[in-house]
Scaffold this motif. Structure first.
Motif, PDB file in Angstrom:
ATOM      1  N   TRP A 156      19.431   0.791  -2.850  1.00  0.00           N
ATOM      2  CA  TRP A 156      20.070  -0.523  -2.691  1.00  0.00           C
ATOM      3  C   TRP A 156      21.170  -0.735  -3.749  1.00  0.00           C
ATOM      4  N   LYS A 157      20.849  -0.378  -4.980  1.00  0.00           N
ATOM      5  CA  LYS A 157      21.782  -0.578  -6.099  1.00  0.00           C
ATOM      6  C   LYS A 157      23.071   0.204  -5.888  1.00  0.00           C
ATOM      7  N   THR A 158      22.974   1.396  -5.299  1.00  0.00           N
ATOM      8  CA  THR A 158      24.146   2.253  -5.085  1.00  0.00           C
ATOM      9  C   THR A 158      24.677   2.154  -3.655  1.00  0.00           C
ATOM     10  N   ASN A 159      24.158   1.165  -2.911  1.00  0.00           N
ATOM     11  CA  ASN A 159      24.614   0.906  -1.542  1.00  0.00           C
ATOM     12  C   ASN A 159      24.386   2.101  -0.604  1.00  0.00           C
ATOM     13  N   GLN A 160      23.254   2.760  -0.790  1.00  0.00           N
ATOM     14  CA  GLN A 160      22.894   3.888   0.075  1.00  0.00           C
ATOM     15  C   GLN A 160      21.816   3.516   1.093  1.00  0.00           C
ATOM     16  N   HIS A 161      21.233   2.339   0.983  1.00  0.00           N
ATOM     17  CA  HIS A 161      20.029   1.994   1.734  1.00  0.00           C
ATOM     18  C   HIS A 161      20.259   1.847   3.227  1.00  0.00           C
ATOM     19  N   ARG A 162      21.537   1.720   3.653  1.00  0.00           N
ATOM     20  CA  ARG A 162      21.818   1.557   5.078  1.00  0.00           C
ATOM     21  C   ARG A 162      22.150   2.881   5.774  1.00  0.00           C
ATOM     22  N   ARG A 163      22.181   3.966   5.051  1.00  0.00           N
ATOM     23  CA  ARG A 163      22.583   5.242   5.648  1.00  0.00           C
ATOM     24  C   ARG A 163      21.563   5.676   6.719  1.00  0.00           C
ATOM     25  N   PRO A 164      22.032   6.036   7.924  1.00  0.00           N
ATOM     26  CA  PRO A 164      21.110   6.471   8.973  1.00  0.00           C
ATOM     27  C   PRO A 164      20.430   7.783   8.595  1.00  0.00           C
ATOM     28  N   SER A 165      19.108   7.785   8.715  1.00  0.00           N
ATOM     29  CA  SER A 165      18.306   8.923   8.240  1.00  0.00           C
ATOM     30  C   SER A 165      17.252   9.296   9.260  1.00  0.00           C
ATOM     31  N   HIS A 166      16.776  10.527   9.146  1.00  0.00           N
ATOM     32  CA  HIS A 166      15.726  11.009  10.049  1.00  0.00           C
ATOM     33  C   HIS A 166      14.672  11.735   9.220  1.00  0.00           C
ATOM     34  N   PHE A 167      13.426  11.314   9.400  1.00  0.00           N
ATOM     35  CA  PHE A 167      12.301  11.874   8.656  1.00  0.00           C
ATOM     36  C   PHE A 167      11.293  12.506   9.622  1.00  0.00           C
ATOM     37  N   GLU A 168      10.557  13.496   9.116  1.00  0.00           N
ATOM     38  CA  GLU A 168       9.478  14.121   9.899  1.00  0.00           C
ATOM     39  C   GLU A 168       8.187  14.095   9.102  1.00  0.00           C
ATOM     40  N   LEU A 202       0.861  -1.180   0.000  1.00  0.00           N
ATOM     41  CA  LEU A 202       0.000   0.000   0.000  1.00  0.00           C
ATOM     42  C   LEU A 202       0.899   1.232   0.000  1.00  0.00           C
ATOM     43  N   THR A 203       1.521   1.460  -1.153  1.00  0.00           N
ATOM     44  CA  THR A 203       2.498   2.536  -1.277  1.00  0.00           C
ATOM     45  C   THR A 203       2.523   3.009  -2.717  1.00  0.00           C
ATOM     46  N   ASP A 204       3.176   4.123  -2.951  1.00  0.00           N
ATOM     47  CA  ASP A 204       3.357   4.618  -4.315  1.00  0.00           C
ATOM     48  C   ASP A 204       4.561   3.943  -4.946  1.00  0.00           C
ATOM     49  N   LEU A 205       4.485   3.713  -6.233  1.00  0.00           N
ATOM     50  CA  LEU A 205       5.553   2.995  -6.935  1.00  0.00           C
ATOM     51  C   LEU A 205       6.909   3.656  -6.726  1.00  0.00           C
ATOM     52  N   TYR A 206       6.931   4.981  -6.664  1.00  0.00           N
ATOM     53  CA  TYR A 206       8.241   5.616  -6.593  1.00  0.00           C
ATOM     54  C   TYR A 206       8.969   5.348  -5.276  1.00  0.00           C
ATOM     55  N   GLN A 207       8.240   4.938  -4.234  1.00  0.00           N
ATOM     56  CA  GLN A 207       8.928   4.544  -3.003  1.00  0.00           C
ATOM     57  C   GLN A 207       9.778   3.296  -3.268  1.00  0.00           C
ATOM     58  N   HIS A 210      13.620  -5.520 -14.586  1.00  0.00           N
ATOM     59  CA  HIS A 210      15.059  -5.520 -14.900  1.00  0.00           C
ATOM     60  C   HIS A 210      15.927  -5.533 -13.649  1.00  0.00           C
ATOM     61  N   CYS A 211      15.325  -5.366 -12.480  1.00  0.00           N
ATOM     62  CA  CYS A 211      16.097  -5.231 -11.238  1.00  0.00           C
ATOM     63  C   CYS A 211      16.782  -6.553 -10.881  1.00  0.00           C
ATOM     64  N   GLU A 212      17.905  -6.439 -10.202  1.00  0.00           N
ATOM     65  CA  GLU A 212      18.654  -7.631  -9.813  1.00  0.00           C
ATOM     66  C   GLU A 212      17.841  -8.491  -8.847  1.00  0.00           C
ATOM     67  N   ALA A 213      17.972  -9.796  -8.972  1.00  0.00           N
ATOM     68  CA  ALA A 213      17.202 -10.725  -8.145  1.00  0.00           C
ATOM     69  C   ALA A 213      17.500 -10.551  -6.664  1.00  0.00           C
ATOM     70  N   ALA A 214      18.717 -10.174  -6.328  1.00  0.00           N
ATOM     71  CA  ALA A 214      19.079 -10.032  -4.916  1.00  0.00           C
ATOM     72  C   ALA A 214      18.286  -8.930  -4.218  1.00  0.00           C
ATOM     73  N   PHE A 215      17.867  -7.921  -4.978  1.00  0.00           N
ATOM     74  CA  PHE A 215      17.047  -6.862  -4.390  1.00  0.00           C
ATOM     75  C   PHE A 215      15.765  -7.446  -3.821  1.00  0.00           C
ATOM     76  N   TYR A 265      15.084   0.693  -4.685  1.00  0.00           N
ATOM     77  CA  TYR A 265      16.011  -0.071  -5.526  1.00  0.00           C
ATOM     78  C   TYR A 265      17.263   0.739  -5.849  1.00  0.00           C
ATOM     79  N   ALA A 266      17.053   2.031  -6.157  1.00  0.00           N
ATOM     80  CA  ALA A 266      18.204   2.883  -6.465  1.00  0.00           C
ATOM     81  C   ALA A 266      19.120   3.015  -5.241  1.00  0.00           C
TER      82      ALA A 266
END
Length: 588
Positions: free
Chosen positions: A30-42, A17-22, A88-93, A27-28
């Motif tokens: 994950w692909k560029t190894n940014q997905h683990r960066r600590p982040s803060h959202f409001e 239950l989300t928008d496709l762009y999320q 087209h995304c890698e299977a590991a994703f 994937y982007a």
């Protein structure tokens, strides 16, 4: 994760239950190894709805259920894998990232559900790895936007209906000096009709009207109807017509019959012989109701009322003698419906039952309600029947906030409003407009700039405080950078600045300081204990807040402005970062 937390009320609330762009962003990352960066959202909103000065925060309960049960199923992943956008995304994703993803590294702070909230102050903050923090954005927004809008709309209508948001019991205990003795010995009298409009003494002797939600049939689908029933109750509505909501949420249900019920009865012959048990005087015999009704019809000379309507009322009274409340505007409100109701009510009272009241669904509600009240008081005096003083007069028919304020100005005898379409569809403003923004990554504040000053983001992880003054109500909300040493304290002078206008500032010496956010979701430990307030507890929390807020914030027209400020250090940093991130154009 801790023991299983209840699942979301709606089975559609899953990671999909989300928008496709999320998902494309995930994937982007994950692909560029940014997905683990600590982040803060409001998660916050920029403008109060309905032209008002406050918003009620709602939906946190469903947010916690969603986070606790976040997990992509095998079928979810198979579907995503085969979409044209992701094929087209890698299977590991899919197999190594999404398949194992949950919220064990997500930490959520939030206001208490039902809190009065104001623009730019976060309702929810999320600290998480960038990938999962991004993936939950749309779902959190949809779980907060509509509930907060409905709760706010409901609260505004309750304020309008009651003239002010008094305590639930206030209307039952009016100032004694304004009451006059009642001749029947049954306590203080209500004022007779043609009474004073709002502002006159008569207002103090009236019961403050309650509001009931009637919107299921006009809501945007089953989920919209259920959510409206739930969150309007938080906002102050007394009951709902939605039986499913009553069962699942344990809130009062209300309703009687429709015009079709009245129209289906065509003659008195249809109710000949129907009986009701007599409960007065200890003799529990079965008594035929129609002859008692006809006796009063002859006595009062009301022989020209509609027979089919009278038959319908008799039929309903025999089925529900303890809660007899009738819709009286099917044929002629004053010369048929009202009179037929009185006839049946007198007969029920003879048998030991207390009638409940009437409902008006058309016409001039101010005039008709006062005329009905006048007849009730006349009958109370003529027959020495005190129950007539306490009958409910329920009004429906496209009621909205403006109509409620108008009725208060005109004067009316209504004790309960049934509100549907304009409540559940939030007709005057169909969306709240909450947003979910990244304000910090890798410990570094981020800012979003815009030509629209309203959309400029206040960067960095912040702590929100509510500062209270000597009168006991809130003065302003203050946003302070989480790294600042000097946090506001009781009795100490605190400089508070408008986020974008340095000349708009004020010094506050608070009598009380409240930190607005508490940890509600603690990563692998799940939901923090104590977050399971009942709807009635949240409703009471709303009631307490509104009763102790500045009166000008509750005004319908030209409501006061509530200040949301930042500390001096936060102000300086905001504008420094603004200058740093804004390109300097060259003119040649």
């Amino acid at each position: 994760m801790a023991e299983q937390y209840p699942k979301p009320s709606n089975n559609l609330v899953t990671p999909l239950l989300t928008d496709l762009y999320q998902i494309t962003m995930a994937y982007a990352y994950w692909k560029t190894n940014q997905h683990r960066r600590p982040s803060h959202f409001e998660l916050f909103f920029r403008k109060n709805p309905f032209g008002g000065s406050y918003t009620l925060f709602a939906g946190l309960d469903e947010v916690l259920k969603f986070l606790s049960n976040f997990h992509f199923s095998e079928s979810d992943i198979e579907y995503l894998r085969n979409t044209s956008q992701l094929s087209h995304c890698e299977a590991a994703f899919f197999d190594e990232y999404l398949a194992t993803l949950d919220c064990t590294e997500v930490y959520v702070h939030a206001m208490k559900e039902g809190s009065m909230a104001f623009p730019r102050v976060p309702l929810i903050t999320v600290t998480a790895p960038l990938g999962i923090g991004n993936l939950i954005e749309t779902t959190l927004l949809t779980l907060v936007n509509y509930p907060s809008l409905i709760a706010t709309n409901a609260c505004r209508m309750v304020v309008a209906a009651r003239g002010q948001f008094w305590e639930e019991t206030a209307g039952a205990n009016p100032p004694r000096a304004l009451l006059t003795p009642r001749t029947d010995g049954g306590g203080p009298s209500r004022n007779t009709p043609r009474q004073l409009a709002e502002g006159g003494p008569a207002d103090f002797t009236r019961r403050k009207p309650k509001c009931v939600e009637f919107g299921l049939r006009r809501a945007q689908g089953p989920d919209g109807g259920f959510s409206a029933s739930k969150y309007s109750h938080i906002g102050g509505f007394h009951a709902t017509s939605n039986v499913q909501a009553g069962k699942l949420l344990n809130i009062p249900i209300a309703g009687t019959h429709a015009h079709s019920f009245i129209m289906s009865y065509t003659s008195l012959a249809l109710v000949e012989g129907v009986k009701v048990k007599r409960v007065k005087g200890g003799a529990e015999e079965m008594v035929e109701l129609l002859p008692l009704v006809m006796k009063y019809r002859e006595e009062l000379g009301w022989t020209k009322t509609n027979n089919g309507e009278l038959a319908a009322f008799v039929g309903y009274a025999t089925s529900f003698p303890n809660v007899f409340l009738c819709l009286i505007d099917t044929y002629d409100t004053l010369h048929s419906g009202l009179r037929n109701f009185v006839l049946v009510s007198l007969a029920l009272d003879d048998l030991g039952y207390t009638p409940r009241g009437i409902r008006l669904d058309s016409g001039d509600l101010s005039y008709l309600s006062l005329e009905c009240e006048y007849v009730f008081h006349t009958m109370a005096n003529r027959f020495s029947r005190p129950f007539f003083y306490d009958l409910d007069i329920v009004a429906s028919n496209d009621i909205n906030e403006n109509v409620l304020h108008s009725l208060n100005k005109q004067g009316h005898g209504i004790t309960m409003f049934g509100i549907g379409t304009n409540l559940v569809t939030c007709q005057s403003q169909p969306a709240l407009g909450c947003v979910y923004k990244l304000v910090e990554i890798d410990g570094e504040p981020r800012i979003k700039l815009s030509n629209d000053i309203e959309k400029v983001l206040i960067p960095g992880k912040k702590v929100a405080y509510r500062l209270f003054g000597e009168a006991g109500w809130p003065l302003l909300d203050l946003l302070v950078d989480s790294k600042e040493v000097d946090q506001p304290r009781v009795g100490e002078r605190t400089l508070c600045l408008h986020p974008f206008m340095e000349q708009k500032r004020v010094a506050v010496v608070p009598k009380r300081v409240v930190k607005l956010h508490n940890l509600v979701f603690d990563g692998k430990n799940g939901v923090v204990p104590g977050q399971d307030s009942t709807l009635s507890e949240t409703r009471q929390f709303v009631n307490d807040q509104v009763n102790h807020t500045r009166p000008d914030l509750l005004r319908h027209v030209n409501s006061g402005e509530y200040k949301v400020s930042v500390s001096e250090n936060t102000f300086r940093f905001l504008h420094q970062l603004w200058h740093t991130e804004t390109p300097v154009r060259e003119l040649r």
